[in-house]
Structures are given as C-alpha cells and as structure tokens.
Scaffold this active site. Sequence first.
Site, PDB file in Angstrom:
ATOM      1  N   HIS A  37     -11.367 -38.587  61.909  1.00  0.00           N
ATOM      2  CA  HIS A  37     -11.897 -39.846  62.450  1.00  0.00           C
ATOM      3  C   HIS A  37     -11.467 -40.019  63.917  1.00  0.00           C
ATOM      4  CE1 HIS A  37     -11.383 -40.993  58.024  1.00  0.00           C
ATOM      5  NE2 HIS A  37     -12.673 -41.189  58.219  1.00  0.00           N
ATOM      6  N   GLN A  61     -23.089 -47.270  48.494  1.00  0.00           N
ATOM      7  CA  GLN A  61     -23.263 -45.818  48.583  1.00  0.00           C
ATOM      8  C   GLN A  61     -22.474 -45.081  47.505  1.00  0.00           C
ATOM      9  OE1 GLN A  61     -21.559 -45.663  52.667  1.00  0.00           O
ATOM     10  NE2 GLN A  61     -20.522 -43.814  51.977  1.00  0.00           N
ATOM     11  N   LYS A 149     -18.618 -32.742  59.117  1.00  0.00           N
ATOM     12  CA  LYS A 149     -18.072 -32.582  57.758  1.00  0.00           C
ATOM     13  C   LYS A 149     -19.126 -33.061  56.755  1.00  0.00           C
ATOM     14  CE  LYS A 149     -15.121 -33.234  54.272  1.00  0.00           C
ATOM     15  NZ  LYS A 149     -14.919 -34.651  53.969  1.00  0.00           N
ATOM     16  N   GLN A 153     -25.436 -36.047  55.996  1.00  0.00           N
ATOM     17  CA  GLN A 153     -25.435 -37.433  56.485  1.00  0.00           C
ATOM     18  C   GLN A 153     -25.877 -37.491  57.953  1.00  0.00           C
ATOM     19  OE1 GLN A 153     -22.354 -40.504  55.471  1.00  0.00           O
ATOM     20  NE2 GLN A 153     -21.481 -39.827  57.400  1.00  0.00           N
TER      21      GLN A 153
HETATM   22  P1  AMP Z   1     -15.664 -41.536  56.147  1.00  0.00           P
HETATM   23  O1  AMP Z   1     -14.583 -42.489  56.495  1.00  0.00           O
HETATM   24  O2  AMP Z   1     -15.263 -40.450  55.225  1.00  0.00           O
HETATM   25  O3  AMP Z   1     -16.951 -42.219  55.774  1.00  0.00           O
HETATM   26  O4  AMP Z   1     -16.013 -40.782  57.494  1.00  0.00           O
HETATM   27  C1  AMP Z   1     -16.324 -41.484  58.673  1.00  0.00           C
HETATM   28  C2  AMP Z   1     -16.807 -40.504  59.704  1.00  0.00           C
HETATM   29  O5  AMP Z   1     -15.807 -39.531  59.949  1.00  0.00           O
HETATM   30  C3  AMP Z   1     -18.064 -39.727  59.247  1.00  0.00           C
HETATM   31  O6  AMP Z   1     -18.926 -39.564  60.350  1.00  0.00           O
HETATM   32  C4  AMP Z   1     -17.479 -38.432  58.793  1.00  0.00           C
HETATM   33  O7  AMP Z   1     -18.394 -37.359  58.891  1.00  0.00           O
HETATM   34  C5  AMP Z   1     -16.361 -38.255  59.791  1.00  0.00           C
HETATM   35  N1  AMP Z   1     -15.367 -37.315  59.274  1.00  0.00           N
HETATM   36  C6  AMP Z   1     -14.727 -37.353  58.081  1.00  0.00           C
HETATM   37  N2  AMP Z   1     -13.924 -36.283  57.942  1.00  0.00           N
HETATM   38  C7  AMP Z   1     -14.058 -35.541  59.072  1.00  0.00           C
HETATM   39  C8  AMP Z   1     -13.504 -34.321  59.531  1.00  0.00           C
HETATM   40  N3  AMP Z   1     -12.627 -33.622  58.800  1.00  0.00           N
HETATM   41  N4  AMP Z   1     -13.882 -33.866  60.739  1.00  0.00           N
HETATM   42  C9  AMP Z   1     -14.770 -34.547  61.493  1.00  0.00           C
HETATM   43  N5  AMP Z   1     -15.329 -35.707  61.133  1.00  0.00           N
HETATM   44  C10 AMP Z   1     -14.988 -36.203  59.928  1.00  0.00           C
END
Ligand code: AMP
Length: 282
Positions: A37, A61, A149, A153
């Site tokens: 993040h 979701q 990742k 999406q």
């Molecule tokens: P989430 O909190 O899991 O919904 O993720 C929020 C954002 O962070 C989304 O755009 C995810 O794709 C991104 N994200 C989560 N994990 C990673 C990672 N390991 N590397 C890069 N972006 C990430």
Amino acid sequence: MEVIRKIINIRDKIKEYRLNGKKIGFVPTMGYLHEGHLSLVKQIREKADIVVMSIFVNPIQFGPNEDFDKYPRDFERDEALAKEAGVDIIFYPEVAEMYPSEILSYVNVEKVSDYLCGAKREGHFKGVSTVVLKLFNIVKPDFAIFGMKDAQQVRVIEKMVEDLNVDVEIVRGEIIREKDGLAMSSRNKYLNQDERQNALALRESLLFAKEIIAAGEKNAETVVQKVSEAIMKKCSTAVIDYVEIVEFSTMQPVRELSGEILIAEAVFIGKTRLIDNVLLKI
Ligand code: AMP
C-alpha cells in the site's frame, strides 16, 4: 495529515484544494497497511500535490462465506503508517456513511470479470467497481493507483473508467513482495509459521512458469498443469482455487501463449486464500 469520516467534509476539503489548483492523487485500500500500500502512496505522490487514501472494508465485495467480519483492521496502526508515508488525508468512512440505505445501483464490468477471481468470487468485482466509482465521485481524484497484485481488478477499473468516461487517470503499481518473494497482503496475517512457508508455493510456481515459457513452452494448458503440479509439490495440503492464463487486456483465456499474457493463481493455504500473478510479454 487529516482523518475525515464524512462524505460532505471530504467533498468540501477537496473543493478547496481544487480551487487552489492542486492535483489530487487517490489510493483506495481496505486498510491493515503494508509496504505494498505504501509503495502506491509513494508512486502517486510523484504525480499529485495532495494524496488521499481511503480505508474502507467494503462489505458488498465480500461473498457470504468470505472473511468480511474477520478481515484484519487496525486503524491506529494504519494512521501512523499513512502519516509516515506522506498521506495528506485519510478518508475513513463508516459502512453506514457509504451505504446509508439499500443500494440499488451497481456497476458491472462485463467480460474482463468473467474468469479468474471473477468466476470464483461471485459478485466480487461488481462490489469493487461500484465502491470504486462511489469513491471516485466522492474524492474526485485526478489520478488513482491500483496494485498489480490484483491484476484483474486493475483491468476492471481501467475498463470502467474507459466505458463510463470517468475523469481520472488510472496508474498501475508494481507488486511489492517480502524478501522471500511472497506477495504482500493484509491476509498474510492469517498464516501460521508452517503456512507462511507453504505460501511460497505461489511465487515459486509462477517463477517456474516463467522458466518453462522461456525454454519454449507455448501451450497454455501444459503450463497450467506444470504450475499446478509445482504448487502441490511445494505444499501437498494446498487447495488450488484456480491457475489460469489469460490475455492481459481482455482477461480472456488463451490456448497458445503470445502477446501480453497474465498467469494468475488463487490458492488456499490452510484457510487463507492467497493470490499472485506474473505478467509476461511473449
Ligand atoms: P487492499 O487493501 O488489499 O484492497 O489493497 C489496496 C490496494 O493495494 C489495491 O490496489 C491492491 O492491489 C494494492 N496492493 C495490495 N497488495 C499489494 C502488493 N503486495 N503490492 C502492490 N500493491 C498491492
């Protein structure tokens, strides 16, 4: 750094920034922040004057048998990490602020959501695209960043923005990994010590796929089979949700490997469902 919980307040704040000619960058998250993040914050900071991060575990979701209730949450920790990373505003609404009444309008991005997680998590992307459009309408960002990742999406959001003429530039953020290769994820918190080791099956099997493709393999089915075998060899208790190869732009399955392809997998390690992928140009 300011924490804003009400839509009306963030709208006022953003209006003020816009009047002063500031460019707004947006990082939507579900919180429980990690380096993945924070790398998105860093990347969007290069383009934007003001960085807004949303922290919202979006109920629509999650499927009925998924982990909405037990999804990890720790706002105090997130607040400190976001501040350190240079976030200007955290938008942290309650569920009732985002969904004050029964929601009757949804965004459904077809075809790109047909396979991979779209096939396995019914209604997931409908929930994602709907909340992201709501957040875009609230924050009105110039730029918004999403991590690769969650590669599917990224394509779902890019297509929604294209189809519905949403006035925002979507930026792709690279996957951030632990030192041993495990893709960072809030869900890694669920893993016990053995499972944490077994979780390397995802990354290792994708690196193996890269190797066999580099050695000349062009048949998608063969690669999928070998990748699946590699996962099971590393972790005999793994339960594969899917291993699939799709064309990146359309998210449709391919038979012969050519062009820009995504090898994506979702695997249960114990009770935890992890995802990872690799994007290749052939
Ligand atoms: P989430 O909190 O899991 O919904 O993720 C929020 C954002 O962070 C989304 O755009 C995810 O794709 C991104 N994200 C989560 N994990 C990673 C990672 N390991 N590397 C890069 N972006 C990430």
